[in-house]
Design a protein around this motif. Structure first.
Motif, PDB file in Angstrom:
ATOM      1  N   ASN A   1     -20.600  28.148  23.342  1.00 25.20           N
ATOM      2  CA  ASN A   1     -21.755  28.047  22.459  1.00 25.20           C
ATOM      3  C   ASN A   1     -22.728  29.161  22.848  1.00 25.20           C
ATOM      4  OD1 ASN A   1     -24.200  27.383  21.240  1.00 25.20           O
ATOM      5  ND2 ASN A   1     -23.826  25.185  21.415  1.00 25.20           N
ATOM      6  N   LYS A   2     -22.958  30.099  21.938  1.00 27.65           N
ATOM      7  CA  LYS A   2     -23.813  31.259  22.248  1.00 27.65           C
ATOM      8  C   LYS A   2     -25.246  30.864  22.610  1.00 27.65           C
ATOM      9  CE  LYS A   2     -21.324  34.451  19.271  1.00 27.65           C
ATOM     10  NZ  LYS A   2     -21.479  35.382  18.131  1.00 27.65           N
ATOM     11  N   THR A   3     -25.731  29.741  22.100  1.00 27.65           N
ATOM     12  CA  THR A   3     -27.106  29.325  22.404  1.00 27.65           C
ATOM     13  C   THR A   3     -27.253  28.827  23.848  1.00 27.65           C
ATOM     14  OG1 THR A   3     -26.809  27.057  21.608  1.00 27.65           O
ATOM     15  CG2 THR A   3     -27.544  28.703  20.003  1.00 27.65           C
TER      16      THR A   3
ATOM     17  N   MET B   1     -12.990  30.016  13.729  1.00 31.46           N
ATOM     18  CA  MET B   1     -14.183  30.097  14.578  1.00 31.46           C
ATOM     19  C   MET B   1     -15.386  29.472  13.878  1.00 31.46           C
ATOM     20  SD  MET B   1     -15.312  30.744  17.510  1.00 31.46           S
ATOM     21  CE  MET B   1     -13.830  31.443  18.185  1.00 31.46           C
ATOM     22  N   ILE B   2     -16.210  28.800  14.678  1.00 34.73           N
ATOM     23  CA  ILE B   2     -17.417  28.131  14.201  1.00 34.73           C
ATOM     24  C   ILE B   2     -18.587  29.107  14.346  1.00 34.73           C
ATOM     25  CG2 ILE B   2     -18.949  26.169  14.605  1.00 34.73           C
ATOM     26  CD1 ILE B   2     -16.521  24.818  16.022  1.00 34.73           C
ATOM     27  N   PRO B   3     -19.436  29.236  13.318  1.00 33.83           N
ATOM     28  CA  PRO B   3     -20.607  30.119  13.459  1.00 33.83           C
ATOM     29  C   PRO B   3     -21.476  29.704  14.658  1.00 33.83           C
ATOM     30  CG  PRO B   3     -20.340  29.445  11.170  1.00 33.83           C
ATOM     31  CD  PRO B   3     -19.357  28.634  11.979  1.00 33.83           C
ATOM     32  N   GLY B   4     -21.936  30.684  15.424  1.00 36.46           N
ATOM     33  CA  GLY B   4     -22.760  30.423  16.599  1.00 36.46           C
ATOM     34  C   GLY B   4     -21.952  30.200  17.875  1.00 36.46           C
ATOM     35  N   TYR B   5     -20.632  30.312  17.770  1.00 36.04           N
ATOM     36  CA  TYR B   5     -19.746  30.128  18.916  1.00 36.04           C
ATOM     37  C   TYR B   5     -18.867  31.356  19.076  1.00 36.04           C
ATOM     38  CZ  TYR B   5     -20.866  25.144  19.116  1.00 36.04           C
ATOM     39  OH  TYR B   5     -21.510  23.946  19.247  1.00 36.04           O
ATOM     40  N   GLU B   6     -18.269  31.478  20.245  1.00 38.20           N
ATOM     41  CA  GLU B   6     -17.243  32.490  20.468  1.00 38.20           C
ATOM     42  C   GLU B   6     -16.147  31.882  21.322  1.00 38.20           C
ATOM     43  OE1 GLU B   6     -19.200  35.011  24.156  1.00 38.20           O
ATOM     44  OE2 GLU B   6     -19.708  35.569  22.126  1.00 38.20           O
ATOM     45  N   ASP B   7     -15.024  32.547  21.375  1.00 42.56           N
ATOM     46  CA  ASP B   7     -13.883  31.989  22.097  1.00 42.56           C
ATOM     47  C   ASP B   7     -14.142  31.953  23.600  1.00 42.56           C
ATOM     48  OD1 ASP B   7     -11.442  30.787  22.221  1.00 42.56           O
ATOM     49  OD2 ASP B   7     -10.283  32.626  21.988  1.00 42.56           O
ATOM     50  N   PHE B   8     -13.585  30.965  24.256  1.00 43.07           N
ATOM     51  CA  PHE B   8     -13.622  30.867  25.712  1.00 43.07           C
ATOM     52  C   PHE B   8     -12.661  31.901  26.248  1.00 43.07           C
ATOM     53  CE2 PHE B   8     -12.167  29.408  29.802  1.00 43.07           C
ATOM     54  CZ  PHE B   8     -13.310  28.892  30.386  1.00 43.07           C
ATOM     55  N   LEU B   9     -13.151  32.765  27.123  1.00 41.18           N
ATOM     56  CA  LEU B   9     -12.304  33.799  27.700  1.00 41.18           C
ATOM     57  C   LEU B   9     -12.115  33.555  29.176  1.00 41.18           C
ATOM     58  CD1 LEU B   9     -13.912  36.877  25.936  1.00 41.18           C
ATOM     59  CD2 LEU B   9     -11.864  35.637  25.275  1.00 41.18           C
ATOM     60  N   ARG B  10     -10.952  33.837  29.643  1.00 37.75           N
ATOM     61  CA  ARG B  10     -10.669  33.683  31.068  1.00 37.75           C
ATOM     62  C   ARG B  10     -11.215  34.834  31.829  1.00 37.75           C
ATOM     63  NH1 ARG B  10      -5.044  33.667  34.274  1.00 37.75           N
ATOM     64  NH2 ARG B  10      -6.046  33.492  36.249  1.00 37.75           N
TER      65      ARG B  10
END
Length: 96
Positions: free
Chosen positions: A56-58, A87-96
Motif C-alpha cells: 500500500n503506497k500510503t 493491480m489495485i490503484p494506490g498499491y504496487e506489487d510486493f517485491l523481494r
C-alpha cells in the motif's frame, strides 16, 4: 506453514513464526498483524486477498521496531508461480 505469492503471482516464501522467509532461508520481513516490515523496521507490504502480498503506497513511511539481521529461517522448497491479479490503484506489487 502459510505460503505467499506476490500480486503478480510470483512465489515469495512462507511464514515461519512471525517472519516471512524466502525458500533459501533468508528472512524478508516480520509480520505485525497483516503488515510486513523489513529488518530496519520499514513497511514493505501486507497480506491481501488469498495470501497474496501487496504494498500500500500510503503506508510507505510506516515504521516498526527493527529486528536482528542474524535471524535465519528454515530452507523450504520453492513453489510455482500462479496467475496475476489486476493491480489495485494506490498499491504496487510486493517485491523481494
Amino acid at each position: 506453514m502459510e505460503k505467499y505469492w506476490n500480486w503478480e503471482g510470483n512465489y515469495i516464501g512462507v511464514r515461519q513464526k512471525d517472519y516471512l522467509t524466502a525458500c533459501d532461508g533468508i528472512i524478508l520481513g516480520k509480520f505485525y498483524g497483516k503488515e510486513i516490515y523489513d529488518q530496519n523496521g520499514n513497511y514493505i507490504g501486507e497480506i491481501g486477498k488469498n495470501n497474496r502480498l501487496i504494498k500500500n503506497k500510503t503506508k510507505e513511511n510506516f515504521r516498526r521496531p527493527g529486528f536482528s539481521f542474524y535471524v535465519k529461517g528454515t530452507i523450504t522448497a520453492p513453489f510455482k508461480s500462479c496467475d496475476p491479479y489486476p493491480m489495485i490503484p494506490g498499491y504496487e506489487d510486493f517485491l523481494r
